[in-house]
Design an enzyme around this catalytic site. Sequence first.
Site, PDB file in Angstrom:
ATOM      1  N   ALA A  92       0.830  -1.203   0.000  1.00 15.37           N
ATOM      2  CA  ALA A  92       0.000   0.000   0.000  1.00 15.37           C
ATOM      3  C   ALA A  92       0.871   1.262   0.000  1.00 15.37           C
ATOM      4  CB  ALA A  92      -0.976  -0.045   1.176  1.00 15.37           C
ATOM      5  N   SER A  93       0.617   2.203   0.909  1.00 11.06           N
ATOM      6  CA  SER A  93       1.293   3.501   0.853  1.00 11.06           C
ATOM      7  C   SER A  93       2.768   3.448   1.228  1.00 11.06           C
ATOM      8  CB  SER A  93       0.570   4.508   1.744  1.00 11.06           C
ATOM      9  OG  SER A  93      -0.639   4.915   1.144  1.00 11.06           O
ATOM     10  N   VAL A  94       3.254   2.337   1.751  1.00  4.67           N
ATOM     11  CA  VAL A  94       4.703   2.183   1.902  1.00  4.67           C
ATOM     12  C   VAL A  94       5.365   2.251   0.523  1.00  4.67           C
ATOM     13  CG1 VAL A  94       6.521   0.565   2.643  1.00  4.67           C
ATOM     14  CG2 VAL A  94       4.546   0.971   4.104  1.00  4.67           C
ATOM     15  N   LYS A  96       5.039   4.563  -1.527  1.00  4.66           N
ATOM     16  CA  LYS A  96       5.357   5.955  -1.872  1.00  4.66           C
ATOM     17  C   LYS A  96       6.845   6.262  -1.751  1.00  4.66           C
ATOM     18  CE  LYS A  96       0.845   8.124  -0.976  1.00  4.66           C
ATOM     19  NZ  LYS A  96       0.012   6.935  -0.781  1.00  4.66           N
TER      20      LYS A  96
END
Length: 453
Positions: A92-94, A96
């Site tokens: 997921a947002s890791v 980014k």
Amino acid sequence: MKIKLYIAFGLYLISLLLLSSCTSGKKEVNPEINKVNDPVLEAFFDTLYARKMFNGAVAVKKNGELIFKKGYGTANMEKHTPFTTHTAMEIASVSKQFTAAAIQILRQQDKIDVDLPAQHYLGKDFPYADITVKHLLTHTSGLPDYEDYFRKHWDTTRIAYNRDILAYFETEKPELLSTPGVKYHYSNSGFVVLAEMVRVVSGKSLDRFLKQNIFDKAGMTNSGFYERDSIWDLDNYAPGYRLNPATCTYVRPETLPGKNYYRFLSGRFGPGRLSSSVDDLIRWDSILYTNTILNARSKAVVFRPHPPSGDDSDYGYGWHIQESDSTGKIVYHTGSWAGNLSYIKRFTKDKSLVIILNNTFESAYMKAIRAAVDAYLLGKPLILPQPEASDLFRKESCDLHTQDIRKWGNNHRDAHWDRKKLEKLRAFYRENGDTAKAGLITELLARPGRTGI
């Protein structure tokens, strides 16, 4: 109630230490499970798993030394495969931080200037002339999220990709939430734009660029991007699952009412979608202490907050940043998508590290688990989270009947009984026509003596 939890946890830890001393001379059957396990952390996560509060994999370093690494439970619930530390899962947002690293690599190659407008790289079709690359990296662009629009207007039989999201901004031109550079608004949209910038500038899609410039160099063999419809059949992969409250079983999240966007919004690069394993994220942490991928100048910029002119922010380039005299600089990120929860935290002063991956959306406990492990690395006692009565009920209610409810309540008297959470769960059951489960909660709420009730 907490005292009883501590006693139970302490007894378990003592038994584990005795078992370890008795078996230390025997040949290890599974070295991946047994070779680097701190007994306190092992007792902690073993207890969480036994209590159905954790499923996934975890790794912990202290002072640069790997002290704990272990997988728990099931990766693919349809294929009944184990979740190990080399099992890949969407983080997921890791993701980014990897998109931000790609931009920095291009900056190191003098192909991107983060102070230039995004239009300089994407052309005039991108309708926001005042948004710079840096604004996109730091969530200060003011770009609105694309998800609400796509949930309402997209053909849900089709997967939306980056080109579709960019086309939305180019044609619909939604109004910015704030003037670029003035306010902090966490923005998945901004990282979609950054991924497209990588494609335009490098000539490679983000997945190909990251493989060539990061994954191959770091030895991250279990990291990459996958089409969502394919993940259920992959080997050594942990798709995310969520609990179906009607059946008390874990199911594909997009099959739940109102959750089909987990499928049709799964095609984007940049803000999420990357899959990786605990072992690969350990490699990522290690290589960041070298100049192999990011040079010293890049890391100084990445691991520094860049607050906007009119707001507070702890965000660097793809990382949240904390710093104090006692702990030094700490950089971290969390992720949540479908049934996946992810976490990486790097204590850069002493090279400590926490990585936690979970594929059963244990949102009732993950914040407390993260905080407990972080505190343990700082020398504090490892505090076991209390089970939530509402969460236990969601998982076990399909086997409960009126005559069982008193015994069930007594069996879980050490849980955290939060009246508001139980009332919210009862309202959910009523809204979905499950009057039997709603009635059982009414009986539980009527019983005195529960914490919070």
